[in-house]
Each structure stands twice: as structure tokens, then as C-alpha cells.
Design an enzyme around this catalytic site. Structure first.
Site, PDB file in Angstrom:
ATOM      1  N   CYS A   1      42.321  29.201  45.618  1.00  0.00           N
ATOM      2  CA  CYS A   1      42.435  30.159  44.511  1.00  0.00           C
ATOM      3  C   CYS A   1      43.855  30.203  43.963  1.00  0.00           C
ATOM      4  CB  CYS A   1      42.090  31.565  44.994  1.00  0.00           C
ATOM      5  SG  CYS A   1      40.388  31.814  45.455  1.00  0.00           S
TER       6      CYS A   1
ATOM      7  N   CYS B   1      39.794  37.617  45.164  1.00  0.00           N
ATOM      8  CA  CYS B   1      38.724  37.520  46.164  1.00  0.00           C
ATOM      9  C   CYS B   1      39.219  38.054  47.511  1.00  0.00           C
ATOM     10  CB  CYS B   1      38.261  36.068  46.297  1.00  0.00           C
ATOM     11  SG  CYS B   1      39.332  35.039  47.305  1.00  0.00           S
TER      12      CYS B   1
ATOM     13  N   GLU C   1      45.708  32.772  43.276  1.00  0.00           N
ATOM     14  CA  GLU C   1      46.595  33.760  43.912  1.00  0.00           C
ATOM     15  C   GLU C   1      47.263  33.158  45.149  1.00  0.00           C
ATOM     16  OE1 GLU C   1      43.505  34.108  42.898  1.00  0.00           O
ATOM     17  OE2 GLU C   1      43.074  36.121  42.183  1.00  0.00           O
TER      18      GLU C   1
ATOM     19  N   ASN D   1      44.126  27.989  40.110  1.00  0.00           N
ATOM     20  CA  ASN D   1      43.171  27.476  41.102  1.00  0.00           C
ATOM     21  C   ASN D   1      43.091  25.960  41.040  1.00  0.00           C
ATOM     22  OD1 ASN D   1      41.894  28.273  38.620  1.00  0.00           O
ATOM     23  ND2 ASN D   1      39.885  28.036  39.539  1.00  0.00           N
TER      24      ASN D   1
HETATM   25  N1  THU Z   1      39.148  31.903  42.062  1.00  0.00           N
HETATM   26  C1  THU Z   1      40.465  32.210  42.026  1.00  0.00           C
HETATM   27  O1  THU Z   1      41.322  31.364  41.732  1.00  0.00           O
HETATM   28  N2  THU Z   1      40.828  33.474  42.352  1.00  0.00           N
HETATM   29  C2  THU Z   1      39.953  34.464  42.726  1.00  0.00           C
HETATM   30  O2  THU Z   1      40.375  35.524  43.150  1.00  0.00           O
HETATM   31  C3  THU Z   1      38.522  34.234  42.581  1.00  0.00           C
HETATM   32  C4  THU Z   1      38.095  32.827  42.424  1.00  0.00           C
HETATM   33  C5  THU Z   1      38.753  30.530  41.762  1.00  0.00           C
HETATM   34  C6  THU Z   1      38.225  29.758  42.933  1.00  0.00           C
HETATM   35  C7  THU Z   1      37.358  28.734  42.263  1.00  0.00           C
HETATM   36  O3  THU Z   1      38.174  27.626  41.879  1.00  0.00           O
HETATM   37  C8  THU Z   1      36.860  29.421  41.010  1.00  0.00           C
HETATM   38  O4  THU Z   1      37.738  30.530  40.796  1.00  0.00           O
HETATM   39  C9  THU Z   1      35.434  29.934  41.109  1.00  0.00           C
HETATM   40  O5  THU Z   1      35.236  30.703  42.231  1.00  0.00           O
END
Ligand code: THU
Length: 160
Positions: free
Chosen positions: A73, A112, A75, A62
Site C-alpha cells: 500500500c 487499511c 501508506e 501503492n
Molecule cells: N491500497 C493502498 O495503497 N492503501 C490502502 O490503505 C488501501 C489499499 C492499495 C492496495 C492495492 O494496490 C489497491 O489499493 C487495492 O486494494
């Protein structure tokens, strides 16, 4: 009136050592990628590792921003990285690992909703299922054989 019941199938592994060795390798890559996440605002670091059918592994983590919605994110960073650099490869497997610097994450962290939609797009694009494994810093690992089990009632290009 008619009720619809939707069944989803997930597998749960107790520890990383219960995974096939190639998946252990991929999950360890996700752990490594996670450590390089840029998450100064949430302190929540996520890493993603993609296994391509070419044998290559593509990483993402992320990337946050002071303008919060401008971040992305792990992913989607990984998937877009693969789409940009290996547009014709098939992504066979995705491993996701999440860790908070504020508390220990011992439950599996599922992607998410926005990431699920992007994963759905790529499964349609490559016309092949993508296995998805996700976990926290430690603890159980959940496996989904396809994004269809994480995002029932998918919206895809067939509606357009
Ligand atoms: N985040 C991800 O990288 N992947 C997810 O599926 C959920 C959330 C990150 C986004 C943000 O930088 C941090 O986690 C908090 O939400």
C-alpha cells in the site's frame, strides 16, 4: 460484566480549500504521488505524502505485483521510505489520496488495517502523534489527530 465505550474523534472538511495551506500543499503532493502508483491489477491508485519535522516531504504510492500479496500500500511505501531515509525525523502529518480508474471515488478512503498497524508502530517509535488526512479523488477530507483514533485497542511493543 462491564461495558467499555470507546470514543474516537475525527474532523471532516468539506473541500481541500478548507484545509490549512500547508495541508493543502501536502494533499496536493499526495495527489501527485497517486498518479505514479503502479496499480495495473486493481486500477485503484493511492498516494501518500508525509510531512517531516525537518521540512521535507516524503512520498509513496501503492506498488502492486502479479503475486498479489507481494504488493504494498501507498501508506506503507511512504512510511518505510521515511524510516529508511530519515530514521530520526518525526513524521508530523500524513496525507492520503485515493482514486479508482473504474469509478469516481468521492468518499474519504481510510488506510487499511495493516497500514494502521504500521502507522501505530511509527507513532510509538517517534513518541509523537501523527495527524492523518485522507480523501478520495474529490469530496470530503477526514482528519485524525493520531492513529489512536483510527486503531483503538492498539497492539504495540508494551505487550511484548
Ligand atoms: N491500497 C493502498 O495503497 N492503501 C490502502 O490503505 C488501501 C489499499 C492499495 C492496495 C492495492 O494496490 C489497491 O489499493 C487495492 O486494494
Amino acid at each position: 460484566m462491564k461495558n467499555i465505550r470507546i470514543e474516537i474523534n475525527l474532523e471532516v472538511f468539506d473541500t481541500i480549500s478548507d484545509l490549512p495551506s500547508s495541508i493543502q500543499t501536502l494533499m496536493n503532493k499526495a495527489h501527485e504521488a497517486r498518479e505514479n502508483a503502479y496499480a495495473p491489477y486493481s486500477q485503484f491508485k493511492v498516494g501518500a505524502a508525509l510531512q517531516l519535522d525537518t521540512g521535507e516531504i516524503i512520498l509513496g504510492n501503492n506498488q502492486e505485483n502479479a503475486a498479489y500479496p507481494s504488493g504494498l500500500c501507498a501508506e506503507r511505501v511512504a512510511i518505510f521510505h521515511a524510516g529508511a531515509t530519515h530514521p530520526n525525523a518525526t513524521i508530523t502529518t500524513m496525507a492520503i489520496s485515493a482514486k479508482s480508474l473504474k469509478n469516481k471515488v468521492t468518499s474519504p478512503v481510510a488506510p487499511c488495517g495493516a497500514c494502521r498497524q504500521v502507522l501505530a508502530e511509527y507513532e510509538v517509535k517517534q513518541n509523537a502523534f501523527m495527524a492523518i488526512y485522507f480523501m478520495g479523488e474529490s469530496g470530503k477530507i477526514v482528519k485524525s489527530n493520531s492513529i489512536k483514533d483510527l486503531l483503538p485497542l492498539i497492539f504495540d511493543s508494551t505487550f511484548l
